[in-house]
Write a protein that holds these residues in place. Sequence first.
Motif, PDB file in Angstrom:
ATOM      1  N   ALA A 337     -91.364  -6.762 -28.842  1.00 32.16           N
ATOM      2  CA  ALA A 337     -90.395  -7.157 -27.809  1.00 32.16           C
ATOM      3  C   ALA A 337     -89.049  -7.512 -28.431  1.00 32.16           C
ATOM      4  O   ALA A 337     -87.990  -7.178 -27.888  1.00 32.16           O
ATOM      5  CB  ALA A 337     -90.944  -8.334 -27.012  1.00 32.16           C
ATOM      6  N   SER A 338     -89.081  -8.205 -29.588  1.00 25.84           N
ATOM      7  CA  SER A 338     -87.834  -8.563 -30.256  1.00 25.84           C
ATOM      8  C   SER A 338     -87.066  -7.318 -30.695  1.00 25.84           C
ATOM      9  O   SER A 338     -85.842  -7.235 -30.525  1.00 25.84           O
ATOM     10  CB  SER A 338     -88.147  -9.448 -31.466  1.00 25.84           C
ATOM     11  N   ALA A 341     -85.707  -5.473 -27.550  1.00 24.47           N
ATOM     12  CA  ALA A 341     -84.566  -6.215 -26.989  1.00 24.47           C
ATOM     13  C   ALA A 341     -83.321  -6.028 -27.847  1.00 24.47           C
ATOM     14  O   ALA A 341     -82.204  -5.899 -27.334  1.00 24.47           O
ATOM     15  CB  ALA A 341     -84.924  -7.697 -26.877  1.00 24.47           C
ATOM     16  N   ALA A 346     -80.734  -6.765 -25.086  1.00 23.27           N
ATOM     17  CA  ALA A 346     -81.249  -7.873 -24.275  1.00 23.27           C
ATOM     18  C   ALA A 346     -81.349  -9.134 -25.133  1.00 23.27           C
ATOM     19  O   ALA A 346     -81.030  -9.130 -26.321  1.00 23.27           O
ATOM     20  CB  ALA A 346     -82.601  -7.506 -23.681  1.00 23.27           C
ATOM     21  N   ASP A 347     -81.810 -10.212 -24.531  1.00 21.62           N
ATOM     22  CA  ASP A 347     -81.950 -11.497 -25.220  1.00 21.62           C
ATOM     23  C   ASP A 347     -83.187 -11.453 -26.120  1.00 21.62           C
ATOM     24  O   ASP A 347     -84.321 -11.522 -25.650  1.00 21.62           O
ATOM     25  CB  ASP A 347     -82.072 -12.627 -24.195  1.00 21.62           C
ATOM     26  N   ARG A 348     -82.973 -11.367 -27.451  1.00 23.81           N
ATOM     27  CA  ARG A 348     -84.090 -11.219 -28.384  1.00 23.81           C
ATOM     28  C   ARG A 348     -84.988 -12.456 -28.388  1.00 23.81           C
ATOM     29  O   ARG A 348     -86.220 -12.338 -28.344  1.00 23.81           O
ATOM     30  CB  ARG A 348     -83.565 -10.985 -29.798  1.00 23.81           C
ATOM     31  N   ALA A 351     -87.067 -12.764 -25.165  1.00 24.72           N
ATOM     32  CA  ALA A 351     -88.135 -11.757 -25.129  1.00 24.72           C
ATOM     33  C   ALA A 351     -89.239 -12.112 -26.123  1.00 24.72           C
ATOM     34  O   ALA A 351     -90.431 -11.986 -25.800  1.00 24.72           O
ATOM     35  CB  ALA A 351     -87.558 -10.378 -25.440  1.00 24.72           C
ATOM     36  N   GLU A 406     -86.081  -8.906 -19.788  1.00 25.58           N
ATOM     37  CA  GLU A 406     -86.986  -9.374 -20.840  1.00 25.58           C
ATOM     38  C   GLU A 406     -88.437  -9.324 -20.378  1.00 25.58           C
ATOM     39  O   GLU A 406     -89.332  -9.037 -21.191  1.00 25.58           O
ATOM     40  CB  GLU A 406     -86.617 -10.799 -21.256  1.00 25.58           C
TER      41      GLU A 406
END
Length: 510
Positions: A337-338, A341, A346-348, A351, A406
């Motif tokens: 996910a990191s 993102a 996106a917001d690491r 997420a 996220e």
Amino acid sequence: MPTWIWFIILPVVGIVLGWIIRWLYARFQLSASEQKAERVKQDAIREAEAQKKEILLNAKDELIRERNQQERENRERRAEVQRYEARLNKKEELLEERAAQFEKQEKELANQIAAMAKREEFVSKQEEMYRSELEKISGLSAQEAKDLIIKNLENEARHDAQALINKIEQEAQLTAEKKAKDVLITTIQRIAPETTSDITVTTVSLPSDEMKGRIIGREGRNIRTLETLTGVDIIIDDTPEAVVISCFDPVRKEIAKESLERLISDGRIHPARIEEIVQKVTHEVQNKIYEEGEKALFDLGIHNMSTDGIRALGRLYFRTSYGQNVLTHSKEVAMAASMIAAEIGADRELAKRAAILHDIGKGAENDSDQNHAEVGAEMARKMGENAAVINAIAAHHNDVEATSIEAIIVQIADAISASRPGARRETIDNYVKRLENLEAIAEGFNGVEKAYAIQAGRELRILVNNEKVPDGEVKELARNIAKQIETDLRYPGRIRLTMIRETRIIEYAR
């Protein structure tokens, strides 16, 4: 007078004098006692009268205070009653005013309804007249004209929808396929955690079969004590030099396994020793749970997690899903996910935090009839997590609608971790059953002759009857089958549907 007479007279006189003196002394003493008693009596009477007066005065004061208190309460109650009466009077006046307003509105509404009824009757007559004229002009009845219009609109809508779908799919493939492949391939290549295999039973090796009797104990005391303290089932059968521990809770199973191994190594097996070892092992396992939770968060660089959250994460270390360790899976999802993102902007951190907590409900210690996504969301809410994190946890299996990008990233990362080769195992019976259900869903649609699941259920090839299904409806049929599969089946990754429609004409030249 003779001397002997004096010897008789003198003692008698002495006795008489002594008696007289004693009588006088006793009389004197009695008089003094009587006087003292009389004084004591008078003092008691005076003291009693003083106490009586004091009691009467206190009683009068208390009575006066009670009377004043009662009067104050009565005044307050009268004032409160008066306030209530004033409010009731005011409410009655308001109700009377509203009743009058409602009555007026009701009359106006009745007049409007009557006017609308007249208007509707007039419009109905006009509509009937126009319909009759239109039917004469067109030569079609109203129902025939309606059916014709609906059929034309349906055909136009199908054509426009199909064209729009084709256009959207082409644009999506041109613009998104390469980017999606790059993101997913990069993420999968960078992830290489270990996977472990674990089930609901574990086996403990014994030095000899004689140890089985010592584990059971006299009249089964030892095994009952061990099962009661650990909450597991210990199965002792004909398997040579082995004991099986069965339990759905992996933490309890680990405590029982470690305790039994230590008891076997120590050799002293009796209820008191069992209780001591189980308590010690339980404490060590709880510390291990906290350490594993802290280690996972440290490896991911996540901070400010509550103690309950750390313990719930640590419990995932002892839990597996389809042979995949849940804590390892959660770390893998967090890393994926990191990365995703970061690739899409996106917001690491958000997420990553939502991803590591997405399966935290599986580490809950309380039993609940909710699924692990709902339990995890409730745990995160109690831990004070961000609303976006709570939504991502609840939505990672589409139980609720995702409200942020996220949350969708967590769904994608979870699917990547679960569907990559080697991540999970599946029994042959479940595997065959899933393939049969997959083929049965496709064959249940009208126009499908046969369906074949290939590539371990990752692809479904469907043979379509060319006489029942024209070319224009093949794509819609494929979309309906895909929706049905998504609704009825649970599977990792995605399933590719390949529709095959063939027109074969054979003619002979003679």
